[in-house]
Design a protein around this motif. Structure first.
Motif, PDB file in Angstrom:
ATOM      1  N   GLU A 200     -65.497  53.110  66.706  1.00  0.00           N
ATOM      2  CA  GLU A 200     -64.912  53.047  68.208  1.00  0.00           C
ATOM      3  C   GLU A 200     -63.886  52.044  68.272  1.00  0.00           C
ATOM      4  N   THR A 201     -64.403  50.710  67.800  1.00  0.00           N
ATOM      5  CA  THR A 201     -63.403  49.473  68.001  1.00  0.00           C
ATOM      6  C   THR A 201     -62.466  49.231  67.127  1.00  0.00           C
ATOM      7  N   SER A 202     -62.371  50.265  66.105  1.00  0.00           N
ATOM      8  CA  SER A 202     -61.346  50.152  65.051  1.00  0.00           C
ATOM      9  C   SER A 202     -60.005  50.380  65.017  1.00  0.00           C
ATOM     10  N   ASN A 203     -59.165  49.840  64.249  1.00  0.00           N
ATOM     11  CA  ASN A 203     -57.665  50.249  64.223  1.00  0.00           C
ATOM     12  C   ASN A 203     -57.348  50.138  62.838  1.00  0.00           C
ATOM     13  N   MET A 204     -56.877  51.683  62.369  1.00  0.00           N
ATOM     14  CA  MET A 204     -56.504  51.922  61.176  1.00  0.00           C
ATOM     15  C   MET A 204     -55.475  50.605  60.392  1.00  0.00           C
ATOM     16  N   ALA A 205     -54.054  51.065  61.590  1.00  0.00           N
ATOM     17  CA  ALA A 205     -52.932  50.109  61.112  1.00  0.00           C
ATOM     18  C   ALA A 205     -53.377  48.518  61.056  1.00  0.00           C
ATOM     19  N   ASP A 206     -54.288  48.114  61.960  1.00  0.00           N
ATOM     20  CA  ASP A 206     -54.426  46.579  61.765  1.00  0.00           C
ATOM     21  C   ASP A 206     -55.246  46.424  60.685  1.00  0.00           C
ATOM     22  N   PHE A 207     -56.252  47.377  60.250  1.00  0.00           N
ATOM     23  CA  PHE A 207     -56.945  47.281  59.001  1.00  0.00           C
ATOM     24  C   PHE A 207     -55.954  47.369  57.644  1.00  0.00           C
ATOM     25  N   GLY A 208     -55.190  48.092  57.511  1.00  0.00           N
ATOM     26  CA  GLY A 208     -54.108  48.153  56.547  1.00  0.00           C
ATOM     27  C   GLY A 208     -53.525  46.607  56.355  1.00  0.00           C
ATOM     28  N   LYS A 209     -53.236  46.324  57.597  1.00  0.00           N
ATOM     29  CA  LYS A 209     -52.493  45.020  57.414  1.00  0.00           C
ATOM     30  C   LYS A 209     -53.181  43.813  57.178  1.00  0.00           C
ATOM     31  N   SER A 210     -54.738  43.833  57.503  1.00  0.00           N
ATOM     32  CA  SER A 210     -55.440  42.733  57.176  1.00  0.00           C
ATOM     33  C   SER A 210     -56.036  42.759  55.975  1.00  0.00           C
ATOM     34  N   LEU A 211     -55.976  44.001  55.156  1.00  0.00           N
ATOM     35  CA  LEU A 211     -56.465  44.109  53.797  1.00  0.00           C
ATOM     36  C   LEU A 211     -55.247  43.561  52.918  1.00  0.00           C
ATOM     37  N   ASP A 212     -54.116  43.663  53.116  1.00  0.00           N
ATOM     38  CA  ASP A 212     -52.775  43.021  52.629  1.00  0.00           C
ATOM     39  C   ASP A 212     -52.789  41.546  52.741  1.00  0.00           C
ATOM     40  N   PHE A 213     -53.210  41.093  53.948  1.00  0.00           N
ATOM     41  CA  PHE A 213     -53.210  39.850  54.375  1.00  0.00           C
ATOM     42  C   PHE A 213     -54.388  39.030  53.524  1.00  0.00           C
ATOM     43  N   MET A 214     -55.476  39.805  53.852  1.00  0.00           N
ATOM     44  CA  MET A 214     -56.607  38.968  53.038  1.00  0.00           C
ATOM     45  C   MET A 214     -56.317  38.911  51.316  1.00  0.00           C
ATOM     46  N   LEU A 215     -55.838  40.023  50.979  1.00  0.00           N
ATOM     47  CA  LEU A 215     -55.625  39.956  49.443  1.00  0.00           C
ATOM     48  C   LEU A 215     -54.776  39.110  48.938  1.00  0.00           C
ATOM     49  N   GLU A 216     -53.793  38.962  49.731  1.00  0.00           N
ATOM     50  CA  GLU A 216     -52.567  37.959  49.313  1.00  0.00           C
ATOM     51  C   GLU A 216     -53.251  36.480  49.255  1.00  0.00           C
ATOM     52  N   TYR A 217     -53.911  36.445  50.462  1.00  0.00           N
ATOM     53  CA  TYR A 217     -54.466  35.009  50.754  1.00  0.00           C
ATOM     54  C   TYR A 217     -55.534  34.532  49.428  1.00  0.00           C
ATOM     55  N   VAL A 218     -56.462  35.864  49.227  1.00  0.00           N
ATOM     56  CA  VAL A 218     -57.380  35.342  48.079  1.00  0.00           C
ATOM     57  C   VAL A 218     -56.656  35.460  46.702  1.00  0.00           C
ATOM     58  N   GLN A 219     -55.606  36.183  46.592  1.00  0.00           N
ATOM     59  CA  GLN A 219     -54.972  36.241  45.192  1.00  0.00           C
ATOM     60  C   GLN A 219     -54.326  34.802  44.926  1.00  0.00           C
ATOM     61  N   LYS A 220     -53.645  34.293  46.121  1.00  0.00           N
ATOM     62  CA  LYS A 220     -53.100  32.925  45.945  1.00  0.00           C
ATOM     63  C   LYS A 220     -54.005  31.689  45.726  1.00  0.00           C
ATOM     64  N   LYS A 221     -55.290  31.815  46.449  1.00  0.00           N
ATOM     65  CA  LYS A 221     -56.140  30.841  46.359  1.00  0.00           C
ATOM     66  C   LYS A 221     -56.828  30.988  44.841  1.00  0.00           C
ATOM     67  N   ASN A 222     -57.154  31.899  44.300  1.00  0.00           N
ATOM     68  CA  ASN A 222     -57.757  31.987  42.977  1.00  0.00           C
ATOM     69  C   ASN A 222     -56.877  31.596  41.911  1.00  0.00           C
ATOM     70  N   ALA A 223     -55.370  31.783  42.065  1.00  0.00           N
ATOM     71  CA  ALA A 223     -54.504  31.442  41.328  1.00  0.00           C
ATOM     72  C   ALA A 223     -54.310  29.879  41.188  1.00  0.00           C
ATOM     73  N   GLU A 224     -54.452  29.166  42.164  1.00  0.00           N
ATOM     74  CA  GLU A 224     -54.488  27.675  42.201  1.00  0.00           C
ATOM     75  C   GLU A 224     -55.873  27.100  41.639  1.00  0.00           C
ATOM     76  N   LEU A 225     -56.990  27.773  41.946  1.00  0.00           N
ATOM     77  CA  LEU A 225     -58.177  27.453  41.254  1.00  0.00           C
ATOM     78  C   LEU A 225     -58.209  27.269  39.871  1.00  0.00           C
ATOM     79  N   SER A 226     -57.318  28.239  39.243  1.00  0.00           N
ATOM     80  CA  SER A 226     -57.272  28.372  37.830  1.00  0.00           C
ATOM     81  C   SER A 226     -58.804  28.262  37.347  1.00  0.00           C
ATOM     82  N   GLY A 227     -59.476  29.436  37.162  1.00  0.00           N
ATOM     83  CA  GLY A 227     -60.781  29.555  36.572  1.00  0.00           C
ATOM     84  C   GLY A 227     -61.783  30.143  37.719  1.00  0.00           C
ATOM     85  N   THR A 228     -61.987  29.255  38.428  1.00  0.00           N
ATOM     86  CA  THR A 228     -63.110  29.271  39.638  1.00  0.00           C
ATOM     87  C   THR A 228     -62.422  30.508  40.325  1.00  0.00           C
TER      88      THR A 228
END
Ligand SMILES: [Zn+2]
Length: 321
Positions: A200-228
């Motif tokens: 009921e409380t969900s929004n598909m357009a927002d979720f799609g955007k948040s998936l992109d946002f989270m993935l980009e964030y985590v990919q960038k951090k993982n790259a910086e962490l080099s290994g961990t």
């Protein structure tokens, strides 16, 4: 004295974070996290509260007392000076199974997403699904409305935590990144094995955007962490899976669902709504979605697909193999 029993279990995740699971009567099994600082106790979510213990005969149903007993046993409840530590509560979103235990921490400062203050302030009873599960709606004051990419400092103490606003499952959904432990608290946006709820409380357009946002964030951090690699501490089920891998799978499954390429595994009625469950091939990730939300998503993202006829209101769930 009778042996103590509890609706909670206690697991140490790493040197500063503990994971608690509540065995609740709805079968949500919400996760509650405690991060220990020298003078602070940071709590992520509070479970469904004492009235929702699955086994009503257990002797310990209070999340606060459970936490305090365990931390005292580990010598981490008090500051080095023997003072009480200050509680901070972060709510990943205001669904009932995350806010039900808040009232046990009346003195705590509460942090909530600033994405949609109106959503939290107006009609919380309905939005939290408290009304739907006959839980009195918790009353609380928000100490701080979180901003996008806010690096959190509390009374001069750097929490080493960054807040991410990740609307989709709900408008007030957040994730928190713990820089010290490389842990991504993902609430109900990211977990494995059971479907993400688009309700009921969900929004598909927002979720799609948040998936992109989270993935980009985590990919960038993982790259910086080099290994961990960053691991996921979710609101349910998942407390250590690789976050980037899960996000990649969730994004793929999200668009596969919209393209009609994801397997429909179940159809059922939930709170008077026709609900469909889609899982990816390995059944590691998926979505449980109200059909009207799926239609909104199809329209927004420009896909078409034939949806199954809604079930009669009293029809049993159908599963598909
Ligand atoms: Zn939720």
């Amino acid at each position: 004295m009778a042996e103590e029993t509890s609706c909670f279990t206690w697991t140490k995740l790493n040197s500063t974070i503990y994971r608690i699971m509540q065995n609740d009567k709805m079968g949500d099994e919400p996760f509650i996290y405690v991060k220990v600082y020298p003078t602070l106790l940071l709590i992520v979510d509070t479970g469904s509260g004492p009235d929702f213990a699955k086994d009503t005969t257990v002797t310990e149903k209070s999340i606060r007392s459970f936490i305090e007993k365990h931390l005292a046993a580990e010598g981490r409840l008090l500051t080095a000076d023997g003072e009480k530590k200050q509680y901070l509560i972060f709510i990943t979103h205001t669904h009932y199974d995350h806010i039900g235990g808040m009232f046990e921490f009346p003195e705590a400062d509460i942090f909530v997403s600033g994405n949609s203050q109106e959503y939290v302030l107006k009609d919380l009873g309905c939005n939290s699904l408290c009304c739907a599960v006959s839980m009195p709606t918790p009353k609380f004051e928000v100490h701080h409305w979180l901003e996008q990419n806010e690096k959190l400092v509390y009374k001069g103490i750097d929490l080493k935590i960054e807040a991410l606003l990740t609307p989709g499952h709900t408008p007030d959904e957040i994730a928190l990144y713990d820089e010290e432990e490389k842990v991504f608290f993902s609430g109900d946006s990211v977990y494995e094995k059971v479907p993400i709820y688009m309700i009921e409380t969900s929004n598909m357009a927002d979720f799609g955007k948040s998936l992109d946002f989270m993935l980009e964030y985590v990919q960038k951090k993982n790259a910086e962490l080099s290994g961990t690699r960053i691991t996921t501490a979710a609101g349910h089920v998942t407390d250590s899976a690789d976050t980037e891998t899960l996000l990649v799978e969730l994004k793929e499954c999200f668009y596969d669902m919209l393209k009609g390429k994801c397997k429909l595994t179940k159809q059922e009625n939930m709170r008077g709504k026709n609900v469909l469950t889609f899982m990816n091939e390995t059944k590691n990730v998926g979505y449980l979605i109200i059909d009207a939300k799926l239609k909104e998503g199809l329209k927004h993202f420009g896909y078409e697909m034939e949806l199954p006829e809604p079930l009669a209101a009293d029809a049993p769930a159908k599963t598909f193999e």
